[in-house]
Design an enzyme around this catalytic site. Structure first.
Site, short mmCIF file in Angstrom:
data_model
loop_
_atom_site.label_atom_id
_atom_site.label_comp_id
_atom_site.label_asym_id
_atom_site.label_seq_id
_atom_site.Cartn_x
_atom_site.Cartn_y
_atom_site.Cartn_z
N ASP A 16 30.59 -88.29 -35.63
CA ASP A 16 31.87 -88.38 -34.92
C ASP A 16 33.01 -88.27 -35.94
O ASP A 16 32.77 -87.99 -37.12
CB ASP A 16 31.93 -89.66 -34.10
CG ASP A 16 31.79 -90.92 -34.94
OD1 ASP A 16 32.02 -90.88 -36.17
OD2 ASP A 16 31.47 -91.97 -34.37
N GLN A 17 34.23 -88.53 -35.53
CA GLN A 17 35.38 -88.41 -36.42
C GLN A 17 35.34 -89.38 -37.59
O GLN A 17 36.01 -89.17 -38.59
CB GLN A 17 36.68 -88.62 -35.64
CG GLN A 17 37.03 -87.45 -34.75
CD GLN A 17 38.36 -87.68 -34.05
OE1 GLN A 17 38.59 -88.76 -33.52
NE2 GLN A 17 39.20 -86.66 -34.05
#
Length: 133
Positions: A16-17
């Protein structure tokens, strides 16, 4: 061979980020481990399906202990737990390069006749191999 290990490097697309492995990707890691466990046993999904048997997951549990991150080299340990007339069960552990336990899991799969869609006994060649464990 009740236990098999493979290694996988975490790709950027699996995170994810925050650079942490997205939780849904652990099921894929478990699948990779299970497929290679079966291959080492001398069983391939392709061969099973060509013989009219599929092996879908009917239960999957995961316990996240610590995050896996981008570029980590993961060791996926697949452990044969049990086999009944139509079911097979595996446990999993995922460790990072430092040997830290990141995730554990369990999956239950059922042998299914592809024509009827009903549970079935595993093919004899698989039963014979499993009996040697």
């Amino acid at each position: 061979m009740k236990i098999n290990q493979i290694q996988v490097r975490v790709r950027y697309a699996e995170t994810d980020q925050m650079g942490v492995v997205y939780h849904g990707n652990y099921a894929q890691f478990f699948e990779m481990g299970r497929v290679e466990w079966l291959r080492k046993l001398g069983v391939s999904y392709r061969e099973m399906e060509e013989n009219g048997v599929m092996l879908p997951v009917v239960s999957l549990t995961m316990n996240y202990k610590k995050p896996a991150r981008y570029d980590d080299l993961l060791t996926i340990t697949t452990i044969f737990k049990s086999q009944t007339s139509v079911r097979i069960e595996f446990d999993y552990e995922i460790h990072n390069e430092q040997g830290v336990l990141l995730t554990t899991g369990t999956s239950v799969l059922v042998f299914v006749d592809m024509k009827s869609g009903r549970p079935t006994a595993p093919p004899e060649y698989i039963t014979e191999k499993l009996a040697l464990l």
